[in-house]
Design a protein around this motif. Structure first.
Motif, PDB file in Angstrom:
ATOM      1  N   UNK A 113       0.829  -1.208   0.000  1.00 20.16           N
ATOM      2  CA  UNK A 113       0.000   0.000   0.000  1.00 20.16           C
ATOM      3  C   UNK A 113       0.860   1.252   0.000  1.00 20.16           C
ATOM      4  N   UNK A 114       2.078   1.137  -0.447  1.00 22.98           N
ATOM      5  CA  UNK A 114       3.000   2.271  -0.429  1.00 22.98           C
ATOM      6  C   UNK A 114       2.616   3.313  -1.481  1.00 22.98           C
ATOM      7  N   UNK A 115       3.116   4.534  -1.268  1.00 24.31           N
ATOM      8  CA  UNK A 115       2.885   5.649  -2.194  1.00 24.31           C
ATOM      9  C   UNK A 115       1.393   5.908  -2.414  1.00 24.31           C
ATOM     10  N   UNK A 116       0.653   6.036  -1.310  1.00 21.08           N
ATOM     11  CA  UNK A 116      -0.752   6.376  -1.370  1.00 21.08           C
ATOM     12  C   UNK A 116      -1.025   7.581  -0.479  1.00 21.08           C
ATOM     13  N   UNK A 117      -2.284   7.772  -0.085  1.00 20.21           N
ATOM     14  CA  UNK A 117      -2.665   8.967   0.675  1.00 20.21           C
ATOM     15  C   UNK A 117      -3.241   8.634   2.050  1.00 20.21           C
ATOM     16  N   UNK A 118      -2.786   7.565   2.660  1.00 18.32           N
ATOM     17  CA  UNK A 118      -3.298   7.195   3.977  1.00 18.32           C
ATOM     18  C   UNK A 118      -2.823   8.196   5.032  1.00 18.32           C
ATOM     19  N   UNK A 119      -3.739   8.603   5.901  1.00 21.11           N
ATOM     20  CA  UNK A 119      -3.395   9.477   7.026  1.00 21.11           C
ATOM     21  C   UNK A 119      -3.547   8.740   8.349  1.00 21.11           C
ATOM     22  N   UNK A 120      -4.272   7.636   8.332  1.00 20.89           N
ATOM     23  CA  UNK A 120      -4.547   6.860   9.542  1.00 20.89           C
ATOM     24  C   UNK A 120      -4.614   5.385   9.188  1.00 20.89           C
ATOM     25  N   UNK A 121      -4.019   4.566  10.062  1.00 22.45           N
ATOM     26  CA  UNK A 121      -4.227   3.123   9.978  1.00 22.45           C
ATOM     27  C   UNK A 121      -5.179   2.781  11.120  1.00 22.45           C
ATOM     28  N   UNK A 122      -6.459   2.585  10.817  1.00 23.15           N
ATOM     29  CA  UNK A 122      -7.451   2.418  11.885  1.00 23.15           C
ATOM     30  C   UNK A 122      -7.384   1.037  12.531  1.00 23.15           C
ATOM     31  N   UNK A 123      -8.148   0.888  13.593  1.00 26.95           N
ATOM     32  CA  UNK A 123      -8.212  -0.394  14.303  1.00 26.95           C
ATOM     33  C   UNK A 123      -8.755  -1.478  13.386  1.00 26.95           C
ATOM     34  N   UNK A 124      -8.159  -2.662  13.479  1.00 23.68           N
ATOM     35  CA  UNK A 124      -8.641  -3.863  12.780  1.00 23.68           C
ATOM     36  C   UNK A 124      -8.671  -3.701  11.267  1.00 23.68           C
ATOM     37  N   UNK A 125      -7.809  -2.871  10.724  1.00 23.65           N
ATOM     38  CA  UNK A 125      -7.791  -2.639   9.277  1.00 23.65           C
ATOM     39  C   UNK A 125      -7.462  -3.923   8.513  1.00 23.65           C
ATOM     40  N   UNK A 126      -6.659  -4.795   9.113  1.00 21.71           N
ATOM     41  CA  UNK A 126      -6.230  -6.016   8.433  1.00 21.71           C
ATOM     42  C   UNK A 126      -6.677  -7.271   9.184  1.00 21.71           C
ATOM     43  N   UNK A 127      -7.725  -7.152   9.966  1.00 20.35           N
ATOM     44  CA  UNK A 127      -8.119  -8.230  10.866  1.00 20.35           C
ATOM     45  C   UNK A 127      -8.372  -9.535  10.126  1.00 20.35           C
ATOM     46  N   UNK A 128      -9.013  -9.469   8.929  1.00 14.10           N
ATOM     47  CA  UNK A 128      -9.340 -10.694   8.199  1.00 14.10           C
ATOM     48  C   UNK A 128      -8.160 -11.226   7.389  1.00 14.10           C
ATOM     49  N   UNK A 136       3.470  -3.384   3.404  1.00 14.11           N
ATOM     50  CA  UNK A 136       4.234  -2.174   3.070  1.00 14.11           C
ATOM     51  C   UNK A 136       3.304  -0.961   3.092  1.00 14.11           C
ATOM     52  N   UNK A 137       3.538  -0.063   4.055  1.00 21.35           N
ATOM     53  CA  UNK A 137       2.788   1.191   4.173  1.00 21.35           C
ATOM     54  C   UNK A 137       3.724   2.389   4.024  1.00 21.35           C
ATOM     55  N   UNK A 138       4.838   2.180   3.404  1.00 22.38           N
ATOM     56  CA  UNK A 138       5.844   3.236   3.283  1.00 22.38           C
ATOM     57  C   UNK A 138       5.409   4.313   2.295  1.00 22.38           C
ATOM     58  N   UNK A 139       6.079   5.464   2.401  1.00 25.72           N
ATOM     59  CA  UNK A 139       5.861   6.584   1.479  1.00 25.72           C
ATOM     60  C   UNK A 139       4.399   7.007   1.411  1.00 25.72           C
ATOM     61  N   UNK A 140       3.769   7.054   2.579  1.00 22.49           N
ATOM     62  CA  UNK A 140       2.476   7.714   2.735  1.00 22.49           C
ATOM     63  C   UNK A 140       2.742   8.963   3.569  1.00 22.49           C
ATOM     64  N   UNK A 141       3.121  10.074   2.942  1.00 22.50           N
ATOM     65  CA  UNK A 141       3.594  11.244   3.694  1.00 22.50           C
ATOM     66  C   UNK A 141       2.561  11.829   4.647  1.00 22.50           C
ATOM     67  N   UNK A 142       1.285  11.563   4.411  1.00 27.72           N
ATOM     68  CA  UNK A 142       0.256  12.092   5.294  1.00 27.72           C
ATOM     69  C   UNK A 142      -0.077  11.177   6.455  1.00 27.72           C
ATOM     70  N   UNK A 143       0.596  10.043   6.559  1.00 29.03           N
ATOM     71  CA  UNK A 143       0.293   9.087   7.626  1.00 29.03           C
ATOM     72  C   UNK A 143       0.770   9.629   8.962  1.00 29.03           C
ATOM     73  N   UNK A 144      -0.172  10.021   9.810  1.00 23.93           N
ATOM     74  CA  UNK A 144       0.146  10.648  11.096  1.00 23.93           C
ATOM     75  C   UNK A 144      -0.096   9.730  12.288  1.00 23.93           C
ATOM     76  N   UNK A 145      -0.964   8.740  12.132  1.00 22.78           N
ATOM     77  CA  UNK A 145      -1.334   7.938  13.309  1.00 22.78           C
ATOM     78  C   UNK A 145      -1.581   6.485  12.935  1.00 22.78           C
ATOM     79  N   UNK A 146      -1.092   5.613  13.788  1.00 24.82           N
ATOM     80  CA  UNK A 146      -1.358   4.181  13.698  1.00 24.82           C
ATOM     81  C   UNK A 146      -2.110   3.779  14.963  1.00 24.82           C
ATOM     82  N   UNK A 147      -3.340   3.316  14.811  1.00 22.49           N
ATOM     83  CA  UNK A 147      -4.150   2.938  15.969  1.00 22.49           C
ATOM     84  C   UNK A 147      -3.467   1.796  16.732  1.00 22.49           C
ATOM     85  N   UNK A 148      -3.570   1.794  18.058  1.00 25.22           N
ATOM     86  CA  UNK A 148      -2.935   0.722  18.842  1.00 25.22           C
ATOM     87  C   UNK A 148      -3.361  -0.682  18.433  1.00 25.22           C
TER      88      UNK A 148
END
Length: 291
Positions: A113-128, A136-148
């Motif tokens: 998922x690199x080089x996109x516009x993610x600003x948040x990785x929410x809870x349970x985003x990849x649960x399934x 790969x979540x690299x090169x998302x310059x707007x990514x400010x927060x990763x939920x616990x």
């Protein structure tokens, strides 16, 4: 004798033509428009797509949608593709993924998922997507927060790339739930190495022997006294000020000093008042004598 090479070459030409025909069929039958299909590999990269192909071959194992302009993915898009093992969505315009996207993709092991516009990785985003090995979540310059609980359920995840985002901090809870993690990339983020970062850095130092990371590239952006320092260069001594506590003797001493200062202030004001009064009387007596 002259005809023998032609007889030997004939079957080879036939076999090659048959192989080409099989490949051609694989690239046409059931293959989405603007995509190429080779076996279980479906490549739709670099086609200026604004949306994902509506249908894919049911046995798709490797899907590339990289280098397009895709901004959203329909809910349940992957539900029918149980053979999918690799999904490449890099360099698109994605800011979020729909809930339940990975419900049917139980074999998915590699997700880019690199080089996109993610600003948040929410809870349970990849649960399934419990079978993920690399994310790969690299090169998302707007990514400010990763939920616990962003990575909850990814017990098999081995490689996680969070480099070159906008992260200034990350919750230790988000990473402690990844027992299989052996590769972690954090460089290129504006890390704030204050007191809140101590637990994470302590965890990282404990994992560094078996956790491949770009620790030398990951640097502190703030506070000023550690700006530019690699994350792993900070030791327990760097956070000593975070653990300073006052004892009862310290509080008593502060109270005593405060009491003394208060008494001194009152005494000083009293003396200044007497002095001012005396000066006023002396000045008045001098005026009376002159009269």
């Amino acid at each position: 004798v002259r005809h023998r090479p032609a007889m030997l070459l004939g079957p080879r030409l036939v076999a090659a033509a048959a192989a080409v025909a099989v490949v051609a069929m694989g690239t046409v039958e059931g293959c989405p428009a603007l995509c190429t299909c080779r076996g279980q590999v479906v490549d739709c990269s670099g086609q200026q797509l604004f949306s994902v192909p509506p249908e894919l071959p049911l046995d798709t194992g490797n899907l590339s949608l990289a280098h397009n302009r895709i901004a959203s993915i329909p809910p349940g898009y992957l539900a029918c593709y149980g053979q999918l093992r690799a999904l490449d969505l890099r360099n698109n315009s994605l800011a979020a993924l729909p809930a339940g996207l990975f419900v049917g993709a139980r074999r998915l092991a590699h997700l880019d998922l690199s080089y996109n516009n993610f600003s948040l990785v929410p809870a349970d985003m990849f649960l399934e997507a419990g079978g993920l090995l690399r994310l790969d979540l690299s090169h998302n310059p707007g990514l400010r927060r990763v939920h616990p609980q962003a990575f909850r359920g990814l017990a098999q995840l081995r490689e996680l790339d969070l480099s070159y985002g906008g992260l200034s901090a990350i919750s230790l809870d988000a990473l402690e739930g990844l027992p299989g993690l052996v590769g972690l990339r954090l460089g290129g983020n504006p890390w704030v190495c204050g007191c809140a970062m101590e637990p994470f850095l302590k965890w990282l130092r404990g994992r560094i022997q078996r956790c491949a990371s770009d620790s030398q590239m990951a640097e502190c952006r703030a506070p000023p006294e550690v700006a530019g320092a690699p994350l792993l260069s900070l030791t327990e001594e760097s956070f000593q000020a975070c653990h300073l506590t006052l004892t009862l003797d310290d509080y008593l001493f502060i109270a005593f000093v405060g009491f003394v200062v208060s008494i001194a202030s009152v005494a000083t004001n009293f003396l200044l008042g007497i002095t001012a009064n005396c000066c006023h009387r002396w000045s008045k007596a001098s005026e009376d004598e002159d009269v």
